[in-house]
Write an enzyme that holds these catalytic residues in place. Sequence first.
Site, PDB file in Angstrom:
ATOM      1  N   HIS A  78      40.369   4.219 -17.786  1.00 16.82           N
ATOM      2  CA  HIS A  78      40.317   5.683 -17.600  1.00 16.82           C
ATOM      3  C   HIS A  78      38.882   6.137 -17.303  1.00 16.82           C
ATOM      4  O   HIS A  78      38.116   6.429 -18.217  1.00 16.82           O
ATOM      5  CB  HIS A  78      40.838   6.376 -18.871  1.00 16.82           C
ATOM      6  CG  HIS A  78      41.085   7.832 -18.700  1.00 16.82           C
ATOM      7  ND1 HIS A  78      42.159   8.473 -19.257  1.00 16.82           N
ATOM      8  CD2 HIS A  78      40.403   8.790 -18.023  1.00 16.82           C
ATOM      9  CE1 HIS A  78      42.129   9.758 -18.939  1.00 16.82           C
ATOM     10  NE2 HIS A  78      41.054   9.970 -18.194  1.00 16.82           N
ATOM     11  N   HIS A 135      36.377   8.504 -14.334  1.00 20.19           N
ATOM     12  CA  HIS A 135      36.324   9.431 -13.206  1.00 20.19           C
ATOM     13  C   HIS A 135      35.140   9.031 -12.340  1.00 20.19           C
ATOM     14  O   HIS A 135      33.993   9.148 -12.774  1.00 20.19           O
ATOM     15  CB  HIS A 135      36.158  10.864 -13.710  1.00 20.19           C
ATOM     16  CG  HIS A 135      37.319  11.326 -14.552  1.00 20.19           C
ATOM     17  ND1 HIS A 135      38.417  11.947 -14.028  1.00 20.19           N
ATOM     18  CD2 HIS A 135      37.564  11.198 -15.887  1.00 20.19           C
ATOM     19  CE1 HIS A 135      39.291  12.212 -14.993  1.00 20.19           C
ATOM     20  NE2 HIS A 135      38.794  11.763 -16.141  1.00 20.19           N
ATOM     21  N   LEU A 136      35.436   8.523 -11.143  1.00 24.18           N
ATOM     22  CA  LEU A 136      34.344   8.075 -10.262  1.00 24.18           C
ATOM     23  C   LEU A 136      33.905   9.166  -9.289  1.00 24.18           C
ATOM     24  O   LEU A 136      32.913   9.008  -8.589  1.00 24.18           O
ATOM     25  CB  LEU A 136      34.749   6.802  -9.499  1.00 24.18           C
ATOM     26  CG  LEU A 136      34.975   5.547 -10.359  1.00 24.18           C
ATOM     27  CD1 LEU A 136      35.305   4.345  -9.475  1.00 24.18           C
ATOM     28  CD2 LEU A 136      33.765   5.239 -11.240  1.00 24.18           C
ATOM     29  N   HIS A 168      43.811   9.340 -23.629  1.00 24.39           N
ATOM     30  CA  HIS A 168      42.886   9.877 -24.649  1.00 24.39           C
ATOM     31  C   HIS A 168      43.582  10.625 -25.798  1.00 24.39           C
ATOM     32  O   HIS A 168      43.329  11.805 -26.029  1.00 24.39           O
ATOM     33  CB  HIS A 168      41.821  10.761 -24.019  1.00 24.39           C
ATOM     34  CG  HIS A 168      42.272  11.655 -22.879  1.00 24.39           C
ATOM     35  ND1 HIS A 168      43.375  12.463 -22.940  1.00 24.39           N
ATOM     36  CD2 HIS A 168      41.743  11.854 -21.649  1.00 24.39           C
ATOM     37  CE1 HIS A 168      43.507  13.124 -21.800  1.00 24.39           C
ATOM     38  NE2 HIS A 168      42.530  12.763 -20.996  1.00 24.39           N
ATOM     39  N   ASP A 188      37.265   7.578 -20.667  1.00 22.28           N
ATOM     40  CA  ASP A 188      37.341   8.894 -20.018  1.00 22.28           C
ATOM     41  C   ASP A 188      35.966   9.282 -19.466  1.00 22.28           C
ATOM     42  O   ASP A 188      35.565  10.450 -19.525  1.00 22.28           O
ATOM     43  CB  ASP A 188      37.866   9.966 -20.986  1.00 22.28           C
ATOM     44  CG  ASP A 188      38.301  11.237 -20.256  1.00 22.28           C
ATOM     45  OD1 ASP A 188      38.350  11.246 -19.018  1.00 22.28           O
ATOM     46  OD2 ASP A 188      38.580  12.237 -20.949  1.00 22.28           O
ATOM     47  N   HIS A 235      29.145  14.753 -15.233  1.00 17.24           N
ATOM     48  CA  HIS A 235      28.823  16.089 -14.733  1.00 17.24           C
ATOM     49  C   HIS A 235      27.308  16.202 -14.691  1.00 17.24           C
ATOM     50  O   HIS A 235      26.628  15.617 -15.549  1.00 17.24           O
ATOM     51  CB  HIS A 235      29.380  17.181 -15.655  1.00 17.24           C
ATOM     52  CG  HIS A 235      30.881  17.207 -15.729  1.00 17.24           C
ATOM     53  ND1 HIS A 235      31.666  17.612 -14.678  1.00 17.24           N
ATOM     54  CD2 HIS A 235      31.731  16.859 -16.729  1.00 17.24           C
ATOM     55  CE1 HIS A 235      32.949  17.524 -15.031  1.00 17.24           C
ATOM     56  NE2 HIS A 235      33.018  17.058 -16.263  1.00 17.24           N
TER      57      HIS A 235
HETATM   58  O1  DOR Z   1      36.829  15.847 -20.611  1.00  8.15           O
HETATM   59  C1  DOR Z   1      37.478  15.627 -19.615  1.00  8.15           C
HETATM   60  N1  DOR Z   1      36.882  15.534 -18.403  1.00  8.15           N
HETATM   61  N2  DOR Z   1      38.799  15.493 -19.721  1.00  8.15           N
HETATM   62  C2  DOR Z   1      39.583  15.397 -18.650  1.00  8.15           C
HETATM   63  O2  DOR Z   1      40.763  15.272 -18.825  1.00  8.15           O
HETATM   64  C3  DOR Z   1      39.016  15.464 -17.287  1.00  8.15           C
HETATM   65  C4  DOR Z   1      37.608  15.046 -17.287  1.00  8.15           C
HETATM   66  C5  DOR Z   1      36.893  15.368 -16.003  1.00  8.15           C
HETATM   67  O3  DOR Z   1      37.416  15.086 -14.928  1.00  8.15           O
HETATM   68  O4  DOR Z   1      35.747  15.864 -16.065  1.00  8.15           O
END
Ligand code: DOR
Length: 429
Positions: A61, A63-64, A236, A309, A313
């Site tokens: 899990h 996020h790229l 999660h 997860d 950002h």
């Molecule tokens: O904290 C999170 N960030 N939970 C998510 O389900 C999505 C993720 C994101 O894409 O930033």
Amino acid sequence: MKIHIKGGRIVDPVSGMDEERDILVVNGIIERISSRPSVDGSYQTVDMKGNIIVPGLLDMHVHLREPGYEHKETIETGCESAREGGFTAVCCMPNTNPAIDDESVARYVRQKGQQVCDGIVEVYPIAAATKGRLGEELSPMAELAGAGAVGYSDDGSPIASAEIMRRVLEYSSMFGIPVIQHAEEPTMTMGGCINEGFVSTKSGLPGIPPVAEELMVARDLILLRYIPAAKYHVAHISTASAIELVRRAKADGLQATAEATPHHFTLTDDVTASFDTNTKMNPPLRTADDVEAVRQALKDGTIDAIATDHAPHTIDEKEVEYIEAPFGIVGLETAIGLTMTELVETGLLALDEAIAKLSTNPRRIVGLPAIKFTQGEPANMTFIDPRAKWTVDVQRFKSKSKNSPFHGRVLTGKAIGVLNNGKMYIAGV
Ligand code: DOR
């Protein structure tokens, strides 16, 4: 390429092996595993004395962010971060722009993964369950399976409609691919930013009630009872009540699995009182009772996998009022340290149990073959220094983003390298 990995302790949850052995690897294949083999000068020797060698880790899990949000992370920087954290494979979530909801985007992600970091980190897309992740119309699920998707999810958002979820479960079962649910009942969570409870009442920040997670998992498990050929996975998981539902579903023989993040087994919502936006993620940090429930469920097998997860950002995006900040923290480079420190050093999990949660079990859930420490098998492994004491410094992260609540934390246990697809990476070399 010929490599002689000398003197490491092999810990393999699949075969139960826990022994000090040398490993000879020739062109990416295990040639031999034995004690003190005679080796000629054509081998590159890597001394692993005092270190642990485990099957290559998979973070199911992450996020790229590519395509679409390359200012936060790219497939290249995400893979660099994964490699540094000891992962030889990642599953990446579809909340990109465009979403991974058609064959071409899925193929792009796969191919880009092969082109970066010498192909040492395998990138497996999780495809959107619905078009645009809007929860209204099914994605072309067969086509996405053909393009290499290993799961279906609208992660970041739940699949809210029961009718759509029913169809997603039905179609996914034709391909044997799991449906990964971001479990929240959205009418209850809208506008919330931390766990609803004592801390949110005190701080005045809008709450996300734990029952919203429980409700969605309950609904999905009822659907799963109607469609038992489907595979359902809770992303999660964070609440004691939802965990209890998964425990019962497993006891009833349903194909239900769950993952937990290192932050949900380490931190409580108390830390959000700092108003540090690096404590804001979705699902939110919960109470001490929930953290304890996550830990016990990791121990008793209700929670199968540890997944980060990893949600990069930028600093600018996070340096705003708490309520405005995006959800999410990076996790690839702190996962092993937190797992070793919080779960293994404390005696909760044996080392092989922890490794199973980071490798064997997530591979099984997404249908990847088990990694074997056997002659003739592909060499796919992670090297860990179990005694390394180190301080998390976000500036040293390979990830493009630095949003971690663990900056400054002292951890025990660190990945020192990986070997996969005939390529070796040793950190700092
Ligand atoms: O904290 C999170 N960030 N939970 C998510 O389900 C999505 C993720 C994101 O894409 O930033």
